[in-house]
Design an enzyme around this catalytic site. Structure first.
Site, PDB file in Angstrom:
ATOM      1  CE  LYS A  22      36.712 -45.401   1.716  1.00 15.69           C
ATOM      2  NZ  LYS A  22      37.507 -46.552   1.380  1.00 15.69           N
ATOM      3  NE  ARG A  91      34.611 -50.597   1.781  1.00 14.72           N
ATOM      4  CZ  ARG A  91      34.780 -50.567   0.466  1.00 14.72           C
ATOM      5  NH1 ARG A  91      35.597 -49.696  -0.075  1.00 14.72           N
ATOM      6  NH2 ARG A  91      34.114 -51.394  -0.305  1.00 14.72           N
ATOM      7  N   GLY A 100      44.338 -45.916  -2.919  1.00 16.87           N
ATOM      8  CA  GLY A 100      45.055 -47.183  -3.061  1.00 16.87           C
ATOM      9  C   GLY A 100      46.281 -47.322  -2.177  1.00 16.87           C
ATOM     10  CG  MET A 102      46.872 -46.272   3.989  1.00 17.05           C
ATOM     11  SD  MET A 102      46.369 -45.165   5.272  1.00 17.05           S
ATOM     12  CE  MET A 102      45.046 -44.318   4.507  1.00 17.05           C
ATOM     13  NE  ARG A 339      37.292 -39.829  -3.638  1.00 18.19           N
ATOM     14  CZ  ARG A 339      38.200 -40.750  -3.771  1.00 18.19           C
ATOM     15  NH1 ARG A 339      38.915 -41.129  -2.747  1.00 18.19           N
ATOM     16  NH2 ARG A 339      38.416 -41.312  -4.930  1.00 18.19           N
ATOM     17  CG  HIS A 455      72.308 -19.194 -15.621  1.00 13.29           C
ATOM     18  ND1 HIS A 455      72.135 -19.572 -16.935  1.00 13.29           N
ATOM     19  CD2 HIS A 455      72.316 -17.849 -15.610  1.00 13.29           C
ATOM     20  CE1 HIS A 455      72.070 -18.486 -17.681  1.00 13.29           C
ATOM     21  NE2 HIS A 455      72.176 -17.424 -16.897  1.00 13.29           N
ATOM     22  CB  SER A 785      62.450  -5.825  -3.449  1.00 12.24           C
ATOM     23  OG  SER A 785      62.001  -6.945  -4.169  1.00 12.24           O
ATOM     24  CB  CYS A 853      61.905  -9.431  -6.715  1.00  8.06           C
ATOM     25  SG  CYS A 853      63.490  -9.072  -5.941  1.00  8.06           S
ATOM     26  CE1 TYR A 873      57.489  -5.759  -5.716  1.00 14.06           C
ATOM     27  CE2 TYR A 873      56.899  -3.860  -4.382  1.00 14.06           C
ATOM     28  CZ  TYR A 873      57.854  -4.616  -5.036  1.00 14.06           C
ATOM     29  OH  TYR A 873      59.166  -4.245  -5.000  1.00 14.06           O
TER      30      TYR A 873
HETATM   31  C1  PEP Z   1      67.069 -13.052  -4.919  1.00 16.99           C
HETATM   32  O1  PEP Z   1      68.171 -13.241  -4.420  1.00 16.99           O
HETATM   33  O2  PEP Z   1      66.019 -13.518  -4.456  1.00 16.99           O
HETATM   34  C2  PEP Z   1      66.944 -12.247  -6.128  1.00 16.99           C
HETATM   35  C3  PEP Z   1      65.765 -11.944  -6.614  1.00 16.99           C
HETATM   36  O3  PEP Z   1      68.080 -11.911  -6.765  1.00 16.99           O
HETATM   37  P1  PEP Z   1      68.931 -12.901  -7.693  1.00 16.99           P
HETATM   38  O4  PEP Z   1      68.138 -14.137  -7.873  1.00 16.99           O
HETATM   39  O5  PEP Z   1      69.179 -12.174  -8.951  1.00 16.99           O
HETATM   40  O6  PEP Z   1      70.156 -13.090  -6.867  1.00 16.99           O
END
Ligand code: PEP
Ligand code: MG
Length: 901
Positions: A22, A91, A100, A102, A339, A455, A785, A853, A873
């Protein structure tokens, strides 16, 4: 010496750290020559010092005095002058907007005598007494800590006395005498609750109000808000002392809020609300119905036109949507705040592209103006809760979306009902791999146990399916097919429920939903150029640019043809993780059981031979769907016992058979195997590469199936690019053995089929030891990975299946982390291992391909880290692919900006 106070003319918009948003923007507007009431800002450093010591820094009082005297000179009035008082507002204003959260106190400088001076100067008694009662009310609540309701109640009583049953009074019906009486009542409230009179000394009012603003940084709600918005706790707030202008001087005065474009839809054209004869918070507090901003043109054409010009100036200057607060005092317009305005996800995309078309920003900057979280919001259908649906529980927002359907309590029913055209929600205490079909069939998944990497959550996110998990107030009884919610509510099989995967809310009955055109667009059902939908067009143009701007490649985690195809449509450049475990479930379980129970080579061979054509078919399909793009296939990872029957079910079956005097040899052998394979800590047990080493022929079978599928496709003129990935490796020796074996199989298939099979073999890095010895592991791996799910689990020692539901809420409350490390990568710990792994791996093998991954591959914040540390990647669930594409581009543009600086 530290400077703690800045006149508005001394600051600018880039000093947000010091002056708060502000203060910095008031300074910017002052320097632009816009009509800002004069004032000064006490820095957030003063607040930090106050919070650290419990006292203002010694120099502060003198500095404030100096600036106040200068302000009095500019205004030609003195604070608290009995005949013509200067009034100021105090203010809060932190670096990041905390709406809102503070405190603010207006009309500082009024007391029993200056109120009379103000009345005389303004020629308006009502106005003066209204201002005074507001001061006592705000000061009482925020500075003295008196329950705000006490004042509101007194005000309501006054209105009730004034009005009639058929026509209740509003605040404008109260005249000067009423308000004077109200001031007396308020003073009594103050005295009763503090034991002291309302302070009459204006400087004391100002000092106390400033302290209260400092302290409000650490109010419960501010702390909670910061935690949610992930705002650092140590910034403190600046305090703005601003000369008052009055919107409550009569019907030629008023106050309003406005946006330079519609912050809800992103439509062009100003948008706002205005309230006549009102002050401060009145507009947003809803005390009276506001007018649309456009109505101001009829009421006060001159001010309206000036406001339009100022709004255009501000947009041009900030090069973005601005929101403003303004006041008109007897026909004179004053700017109280501006702002860069908050906006919805849809508005963000539309406005970014509008600004490109208007020549205000380039596409690179436009990509910075939107983010992956907003894109996620656009991709999921949303509930319309305006009808106040009945909330029966709340769990974790595991996978966004809005799903409605009949509750079913097992996968079999889910599949059966959905085949007959019913929409169902699969409700389980928790899910397991056998629930996959039910999950696919259901609109959404609700569990009462498990966290965001349970899961149910992982699989649902992978499928882009709505999921609420860990709704622990719901007592799910799968046997009797119903759940009990608090308040004695029961939901039976077939009853309709609605679950909101973005908020975790569970509602009874059907809540209406709206579909996402953005998903239709990614799915290719809606060509951006064929539609007039500005939002889809904006998404299309920004995503197209993102793909040219990013360095990180984006792959998907996919293990079915449907997922692979969708991932491709969503822009995936290959599969970074094809989990193979689901390929061993369902009807194929019997072969796995035979493999586990095998006594001798023949029995084992026979089980493996039965699995080979099935696996080959799996890979043929996936490699076909991803033809020409890399597909990283991970060999079997989960503990073996997951493929065997549940121990309790099996025991019951054996006991029942025994009671009938029967004996099922197979069940008895299964029982033995289940007992033998039982582990206390299966996630740290016989899984991943360990399985490949302990169960002869298992990994070789998978490698053979991959190689044969690839050979077959090559012969058909296709271009399969499989990559073989070994999970849970902790030492190079483990990998070397599997690698050696796999290479032998690849050679055999190549010779036999007469096709060259250049298949890369690599590993997951998902154990701290793997990261720490990555230089050795890279000797045997052509790619890494990072499995950041397991790496987080093993670095923290957190069981990924249990901890989120068990105690993460406490950890979040205690501020140990701001967000679950399973959701956003823990950069300090797990991230350090990732860095070590990359650096050591590339030291051995400079052209090592490195990706991630784990779930973090699609998390916006984590993607920026992966860009910075130089991964090649990221791989994430298909639905997150567009998010990763966008965030990878934002990271690239941001780092280019910082490189060139
Ligand atoms: C991991 O452990 O990050 C992975 C990609 O394998 P999973 O989740 O299948 O154990
Ligand atoms: Mg793993």
């Amino acid at each position: 010496m530290t400077k703690y106070v800045y006149d508005f003319a001394e600051g600018n918009k880039d000093l947000k750290d010091l002056l708060g948003g502000k203060g910095a923007n008031l300074a910017e507007m002052t320097n632009l020559g816009l009509p800002v009431p004069p004032g000064f800002t006490i820095t957030s450093e003063a607040c930090q010092a106050y919070l650290a010591t419990g006292d203002e820094p010694a120099e502060l009082a003198a500095e404030v005095d100096e600036h106040l005297i200068a302000l009095e000179k500019t205004m030609g009035k003195q604070l608290g002058d009995p005949s013509d008082p200067l009034l100021v507002s105090v203010r809060s204003g932190a670096k990041f907007s905390m709406p809102g959260m503070m405190e603010t106190v207006l009309n500082i400088g009024l007391n029993d005598t200056s109120v009379l001076g103000l009345a005389q100067q303004a020629g308006n008694d009502r106005f003066a007494w209204d201002s005074y009662r507001r001061l006592i009310q705000m000061f009482g609540k925020t500075v003295l800590g008196i329950e705000g309701e006490l004042f509101e109640h007194a005000l309501d009583e006054m209105k009730a006395d004034k009005g009639t049953a058929s026509k209740p009074a509003n605040d404008l019906d109260l005249d000067a005498a009423d308000l004077k009486k109200l001031v007396d009542v308020y003073k009594v409230i103050v005295r009763d609750h503090t034991g002291e009179d309302f302070p009459q000394d204006p400087r004391e009012q100002m000092r106390k109000a400033t302290r209260a603003v400092f302290e409000s940084w650490n109010s419960d709600r501010a702390i909670l808000y910061r935690r949610q918005e992930r705002i650092p706790t140590d910034l403190g707030t600046a305090v703005n002392i601003c000369s008052m202008v009055f919107g409550n001087l009569g019907m030629d005065s008023g106050t309003g809020v406005a946006f330079t474009r519609d912050p809800g839809s992103g439509a062009r054209g100003v948008y706002g609300d205005y309230l006549q004869n009102a002050q401060g918070e009145d507009v947003v507090s809803g005390i009276r119905n506001t007018l649309a901003l456009q109505d101001l043109e009829k009421l006060d054409k001159k001010s309206y036109q000036q406001l339009m010009e100022i709004m255009a100036t501000l947009e041009g200057h900030y090069r973005d949507l601005c929101d403003i607060e303004f006041t008109i005092e007897r026909g004179k317009l004053w700017m109280l705040q501006t702002r860069v305005g908050k906006r919805t996800a849809a508005a963000a995309f539309r406005i970014a592209i509008q600004l490109v078309d208007e020549g205000v920003i380039e596409l690179d900057e436009a990509v910075q103006r939107v983010n992956g979280t907003q894109l996620v919001r656009l991709m999921f259908p949303q509930f319309d809760t305006s009808g106040n649906p009945q909330l029966i529980g709340k769990g974790m927002s595991a996978s966004p979306g809005a799903a409605v359907g009949k509750a079913v309590f097992d996968s079999y029913t889910a599949v059966k009902w959905s085949r007959s055209g019913e929409k169902v929600i699969l409700v389980r205490r928790e899910t397991n791999p056998d629930d996959l079909n039910g999950m696919i069939a259901a609109q959404g998944i609700l569990t009462s146990r498990g966290g965001k990497t349970s899961h149910a959550a992982v699989v649902a996110r992978g499928m882009g399916k709505t999921c609420v998990c860990g709704a622990d107030e719901l007592d799910v009884n799968t046997k009797r097919r119903f759940l009990k919610a608090p308040g004695g509510i029961e939901v039976h099989e077939g009853d309709v429920i609605s679950i909101d995967g973005s908020s975790g809310a569970v509602y009874l009955g059907e809540v209406p939903v709206a579909d996402s055109p953005v998903v239709d667009y990614f799915e290719g059902k809606l060509e951006a150029r064929d539609t007039t939908d500005e939002l889809v067009e904006a998404v299309h143009r920004l995503m197209t640019h993102a793909d040219t701007a990013r360095r990180l490649r984006v792959r998907a985690n996919a293990d079915t043809v449907e997922d692979a195809e969708r991932a491709r449509r969503f822009g995936a450049e290959g599969i970074g993780l094809c989990r193979t475990e689901h390929m061993f479930l369902g009807e194929r379980r019997e072969h796995v059981e035979r493999l586990i129970l095998a006594e001798g080579d023949d029995e084992r061979e026979s089980a493996l031979n039965a699995l080979l054509p099935l696996q080959r078919w799996d890979f043929l399909q996936i490699l076909t769907a991803m033809d020409g793009l890399p597909v990283t296939i991970r060999l079997l990872d989960p503990p073996l016992h997951e493929f065997l029957p549940d121990i309790t079910e099996l025991s019951v079956r054996v006991a029942l058979a025994e009671s009938r005097g029967e004996k099922n040899e197979n069940d008895l052998r299964l029982m033995q195997a289940v007992h033998k394979l039982h582990e206390q800590n299966p996630m740290l047990g016989l899984r991943g590469v360990r399985l490949g080493l302990v169960v002869p022929g298992l990994f070789a079978l998978q490698v053979r199936a991959i190689a044969e599928a690839a050979a077959q496709l090559i012969k058909l003129g296709k271009d399969p690019k499989p990559e073989i990935m070994i999970p849970l490796v902790g030492s190079v020796q483990e990998l070397e053995i599997i690698r050696h074996d796999s290479e032998r199989v690849l050679r055999e298939v190549a010779t036999h089929s007469g096709v060259d099979l250049p298949t890369m073999i690599g590993t997951m890095i998902e154990l701290p030891r793997a990261a720490l010895t990555a230089d050795q592991i890279a000797e045997a791996a052509e790619f890494f990975s990072f499995g950041t799910n397991d790496l987080t689990q093993t670095t923290w020692g957190f069981s990924r299946d249990d901890v989120e539901a068990a105690f993460f809420s406490t950890y979040l409350e205690l501020g140990i982390f701001g967000i679950s490390p399973f959701e956003t990568l823990d950069i300090d710990g797990v991230g350090e291992l990732v860095k070590i792994g990359i650096q050591k791996g590339r030291a051995t093998r400079p052209n090592l391909k490195v990706g991630v991954c784990g779930e973090h591959g699609g998390d916006p914040e984590s993607v920026h880290f992966f860009h910075e540390v130089g991964l090649d990647y990221v791989s994430c669930s298909p639905f997150r692919v567009p998010v990763a594409r966008l965030e990878a581009a934002r990271a690239a543009v941001a780092s280019e900006g910082s490189d060139s600086r």
